[in-house]
Design a protein around this motif. Structure first.
Motif, short mmCIF file in Angstrom:
data_model
loop_
_atom_site.label_atom_id
_atom_site.label_comp_id
_atom_site.label_asym_id
_atom_site.label_seq_id
_atom_site.Cartn_x
_atom_site.Cartn_y
_atom_site.Cartn_z
N PRO A 148 -94.40 -26.40 -15.90
CA PRO A 148 -93.53 -25.35 -16.43
C PRO A 148 -92.58 -24.85 -15.35
CG PRO A 148 -95.72 -24.47 -16.01
CD PRO A 148 -95.81 -25.95 -15.82
N SER A 149 -91.49 -24.25 -15.72
CA SER A 149 -90.53 -23.72 -14.76
C SER A 149 -89.92 -22.45 -15.31
CB SER A 149 -89.43 -24.74 -14.47
OG SER A 149 -88.74 -25.08 -15.67
N ILE A 150 -89.32 -21.67 -14.41
CA ILE A 150 -88.65 -20.44 -14.85
C ILE A 150 -87.20 -20.74 -15.14
CG2 ILE A 150 -90.20 -18.96 -13.51
CD1 ILE A 150 -87.87 -18.66 -11.48
N ASP A 203 -98.76 -22.45 -18.61
CA ASP A 203 -97.61 -21.66 -19.07
C ASP A 203 -97.83 -20.18 -18.80
OD1 ASP A 203 -96.42 -23.95 -19.89
OD2 ASP A 203 -96.55 -23.56 -22.05
N GLU A 204 -99.10 -19.74 -18.86
CA GLU A 204 -99.41 -18.32 -18.63
C GLU A 204 -99.07 -17.92 -17.19
OE1 GLU A 204 -101.30 -19.74 -22.15
OE2 GLU A 204 -101.43 -20.49 -20.07
N SER A 205 -99.38 -18.81 -16.25
CA SER A 205 -99.05 -18.53 -14.85
C SER A 205 -97.53 -18.50 -14.64
CB SER A 205 -99.66 -19.58 -13.93
OG SER A 205 -101.07 -19.51 -13.96
N ALA A 206 -96.83 -19.42 -15.32
CA ALA A 206 -95.38 -19.45 -15.21
C ALA A 206 -94.77 -18.17 -15.79
CB ALA A 206 -94.82 -20.66 -15.93
N GLN A 207 -95.32 -17.69 -16.88
CA GLN A 207 -94.81 -16.46 -17.49
C GLN A 207 -95.04 -15.27 -16.58
OE1 GLN A 207 -92.94 -16.12 -20.48
NE2 GLN A 207 -92.63 -14.20 -19.35
N ALA A 208 -96.18 -15.26 -15.89
CA ALA A 208 -96.46 -14.16 -14.97
C ALA A 208 -95.42 -14.13 -13.85
CB ALA A 208 -97.86 -14.30 -14.38
N LEU A 209 -95.02 -15.31 -13.33
CA LEU A 209 -94.00 -15.36 -12.30
C LEU A 209 -92.66 -14.91 -12.86
CD1 LEU A 209 -93.04 -16.16 -9.47
CD2 LEU A 209 -92.67 -18.48 -10.33
N ALA A 210 -92.32 -15.33 -14.07
CA ALA A 210 -91.06 -14.93 -14.69
C ALA A 210 -90.99 -13.41 -14.85
CB ALA A 210 -90.89 -15.62 -16.05
N THR A 211 -92.09 -12.80 -15.27
CA THR A 211 -92.14 -11.35 -15.43
C THR A 211 -91.96 -10.65 -14.08
OG1 THR A 211 -93.62 -11.58 -17.33
CG2 THR A 211 -93.57 -9.43 -16.22
N GLN A 212 -92.60 -11.19 -13.05
CA GLN A 212 -92.51 -10.62 -11.71
C GLN A 212 -91.07 -10.68 -11.19
OE1 GLN A 212 -95.29 -12.29 -8.84
NE2 GLN A 212 -93.72 -12.21 -7.25
N TRP A 240 -79.73 -17.25 -7.83
CA TRP A 240 -80.23 -17.87 -6.61
C TRP A 240 -81.59 -18.53 -6.80
CZ3 TRP A 240 -79.73 -12.77 -3.30
CH2 TRP A 240 -78.38 -12.43 -3.16
N LEU A 241 -82.29 -18.14 -7.87
CA LEU A 241 -83.71 -18.45 -7.97
C LEU A 241 -84.03 -19.65 -8.84
CD1 LEU A 241 -85.01 -14.77 -8.37
CD2 LEU A 241 -84.97 -16.16 -6.29
N ALA A 242 -85.07 -20.35 -8.48
CA ALA A 242 -85.64 -21.44 -9.27
C ALA A 242 -87.14 -21.43 -8.97
CB ALA A 242 -85.01 -22.77 -8.91
N SER A 243 -87.84 -22.48 -9.36
CA SER A 243 -89.29 -22.50 -9.10
C SER A 243 -89.73 -23.91 -8.73
CB SER A 243 -90.06 -22.02 -10.34
OG SER A 243 -89.80 -22.87 -11.44
N ASP A 248 -101.50 -25.63 -6.60
CA ASP A 248 -101.72 -25.44 -8.05
C ASP A 248 -101.07 -24.14 -8.52
OD1 ASP A 248 -103.33 -23.67 -6.76
OD2 ASP A 248 -105.20 -24.27 -7.74
N GLU A 249 -100.02 -23.69 -7.77
CA GLU A 249 -99.32 -22.46 -8.15
C GLU A 249 -97.85 -22.76 -8.38
OE1 GLU A 249 -100.98 -18.52 -6.20
OE2 GLU A 249 -100.41 -19.96 -4.66
N LEU A 250 -97.23 -21.95 -9.24
CA LEU A 250 -95.79 -21.99 -9.42
C LEU A 250 -95.21 -20.85 -8.59
CD1 LEU A 250 -93.64 -23.57 -11.08
CD2 LEU A 250 -93.63 -21.64 -12.67
N VAL A 251 -94.28 -21.19 -7.68
CA VAL A 251 -93.71 -20.18 -6.80
C VAL A 251 -92.19 -20.20 -6.95
CG1 VAL A 251 -95.60 -20.32 -5.13
CG2 VAL A 251 -93.60 -21.79 -4.85
#
Length: 547
Positions: A148-150, A203-212, A240-243, A248-251
């Motif tokens: 997944p990506s933001i 997808d849940e972890s990706a959504q958490a990053l998007a919210t942050q 400026w941002l991507a992921s 095992d983390e999306l940053v």
């Protein structure tokens, strides 16, 4: 009565004799074949009978190459793939295979049966598990999972969901490969299972990053650099941002080039580094300080921006990239430029006090050239060890540079040329360097003597030659000051007094009708030591062109 006994003896003796003869033959045969492959032996359908170890190793290497290139068919439920065995990590254990051939049973029974049937050397294979997994991963049935990506939106960030991939499971494949290869079955056929492979990040972890990140850019980003603060709009910061997946983390990642470009446009314009300068002001040397240049942004700026957005602070302080000048204030101070240097002599009835002045009539066109070349040289800084050249500093004398036509000597003839008269300045510079004790590397006296110049102690000029050049062999800098009036030109060298020169001898001679002059200079150094050098001139009779 004796005949039955004879038959008995013969019946026992003949078989024993046969056995003895066979054992003797075996012993002789095996002894002669010691260290070699036994008779009637094959390896991968190649006859290796009685091969020594070197020939055997060469054959085994050939077999190894054949199997490395052999085709392997990998079958899954849906498809079948073909790949060279080497790409799946299959290798013949050459050392073990050679040893197996040399270790074949050579006992009497095995030796006897070898005349009836050939013996086959067993092949020993190994499989590199890492290469097997890598090879299976390259087959067309594999599809990597999509992480997944933001994605930036007008309000913040959303996500693009990940999806499963497929991979060919390596479990059991190595054992199949090894057994089929050792059985000599070509092509090699193995069965494998294609299994689903889930993304590393949910997808849940990706959504958490998007919210942050949405929270971190909601009100834009206040960027402070020194005394200046600007607010970068949220939409700009989000661009400026991507992921990317890290473990095992999306940053979040940040486009450093784009961020730097946007900040450069928003912050005050860059400033260029400014070198220090040494000038004369009100009759004394003055150092104009150097200044650092600055531009956006310091090397750690991208990391600072990302940390601020991730942390949700909405503000960040960044530094500027500092560009240092080539010539700093400190370097200028170390040059020790503080006073005129040289000594005091008299010329034309006037004391020349740590400077030198030559004189000329007023208002001729040559005076324009004398004053122009003096102005172009004025303020030149010569660092320790550097060579000063009039021609290198001024270049060719042209009307575009402010020079005019005036009288000069060219090839022994009196002519008019642009820049005529600049030799008056060269002579003045020559004498300033002479009495400052500086090495004069390049000079040429006039071809005839003029009363306005010291006899035997003067220099003419042309372009590109003759030139006048001297070297700063002192530990200090030298600042050249020139000045002029309607009837004179003066050269003063500013530095720290180091050495000085004096004329300690002069002799004349004849070369045809010309007069030769040799002038001796004694140089006095701070430690009390002295040195001498000489300068030569040759003057023709006025009106003549040769000697």
């Amino acid at each position: 009565m004796r005949r039955p006994r004879l038959r008995l003896v013969l019946g026992i003796t003949l078989p024993l004799l046969v056995v003895v003869l066979l054992l003797a033959a075996w012993a002789m045969d095996t002894s002669s074949a010691s260290g070699k492959v036994p008779r009637n032996t094959t390896l991968a359908e190649r006859d290796v009978s009685t091969f020594g170890e070197d020939d055997l190793a060469a054959t085994v290497e050939d077999v190894s190459e054949e199997y490395a290139a052999a085709e392997v068919q990998v079958r899954t439920d849906d498809k079948s793939y073909k790949v060279p065995a080497s790409e799946l990590g299959l290798m013949l254990d050459e050392d073990a295979t050679v040893q197996a051939a040399l270790d074949l049973d050579t006992g009497p029974i095995a030796w006897g049966t070898s005349f009836l049937d050939e013996r086959v050397v067993p092949l020993t294979f190994v499989v590199d598990s890492d290469q097997l997994k890598a090879g299976l991963a390259q087959l067309g049935g594999n599809a990597k999972p999509t992480e997944p990506s933001i994605v930036a939106t007008a309000e913040g960030f959303g996500i693009v969901s990940g999806s499963d991939g497929t991979t060919i499971n390596a479990d059991g494949v190595a054992e199949q490969l090894r057994k089929r290869a050792e059985a000599g079955a070509l092509p090699l056929v193995v069965d494998a299972e294609a299994v689903a492979e889930a993304p590393k990040v949910s997808d849940e972890s990706a959504q958490a990053l998007a919210t942050q990140l949405t929270k971190g850019t909601a009100n834009g980003l206040k960027v402070t650099s020194g005394a200046t603060s600007v607010t970068i709009p949220g939409a700009t910061a989000r661009a400026w941002l991507a992921s990317q997946v890290d473990g095992d983390e999306l940053v979040a990642t940040l486009d450093a080039e784009k961020a730097t470009a946007d900040l450069t446009a928003a912050l005050p314009k860059p400033t260029k580094a400014k070198d220090a300068a040494v000038v004369l002001e009100n009759g004394a040397p003055k150092i104009i300080p150097s200044a650092d240049g600055t531009k956006c942004c310091a090397a750690d700026t991208p990391a600072r921006l990302l940390a601020a957005i991730n942390g949700g602070s909405g503000a960040v302080e960044v530094g500027l990239e500092v560009q240092k000048p080539k010539f700093t204030t400190e370097a200028a101070q170390k040059l020790g430029i503080k006073e005129p240097v040289g000594t005091t002599v008299e010329w034309k009835g006037t004391p020349q006090v740590k400077s030198f002045t030559t004189y000329h009539p007023c208002c001729a066109s040559r005076v324009t050239n004398i004053q122009r070349i003096a102005d172009l040289v004025n303020g030149t800084l010569v660092l320790p060890g550097e060579r000063f050249s009039v021609n290198d500093t001024v270049g060719q004398r042209t009307t575009d540079k402010g020079f005019v036509e005036a009288g000069a000597i060219a090839n022994g003839e009196h002519v008019d040329e642009v820049g005529g008269g600049v030799s008056q300045f060269a002579t003045t510079m020559f004498n300033a360097a002479f009495f400052a004790g500086l090495p004069i590397n390049t000079y040429q006296a006039h071809s005839e003597h003029f009363d306005r110049y010291p006899f035997g102690r003067e220099a003419t000029m042309g372009y590109p030659n003759p030139d006048l050049a001297w070297t700063n062999n002192t530990p200090y800098g030298i600042l050249i000051q020139t000045s002029h009036t309607d009837t004179s030109v003066t050269v003063t060298l500013w530095s720290t007094q180091y050495a000085y020169g004096e004329q300690t001898g002069q002799s004349t001679g004849k070369s045809g009708t010309c007069t030769t002059v040799q002038t001796t200079r004694t140089i006095h150094y701070p430690d009390g030591k002295t040195d001498q050098d000489t300068f030569n001139a040759r003057y023709r009779v006025p009106g003549k062109t040769t000697c």
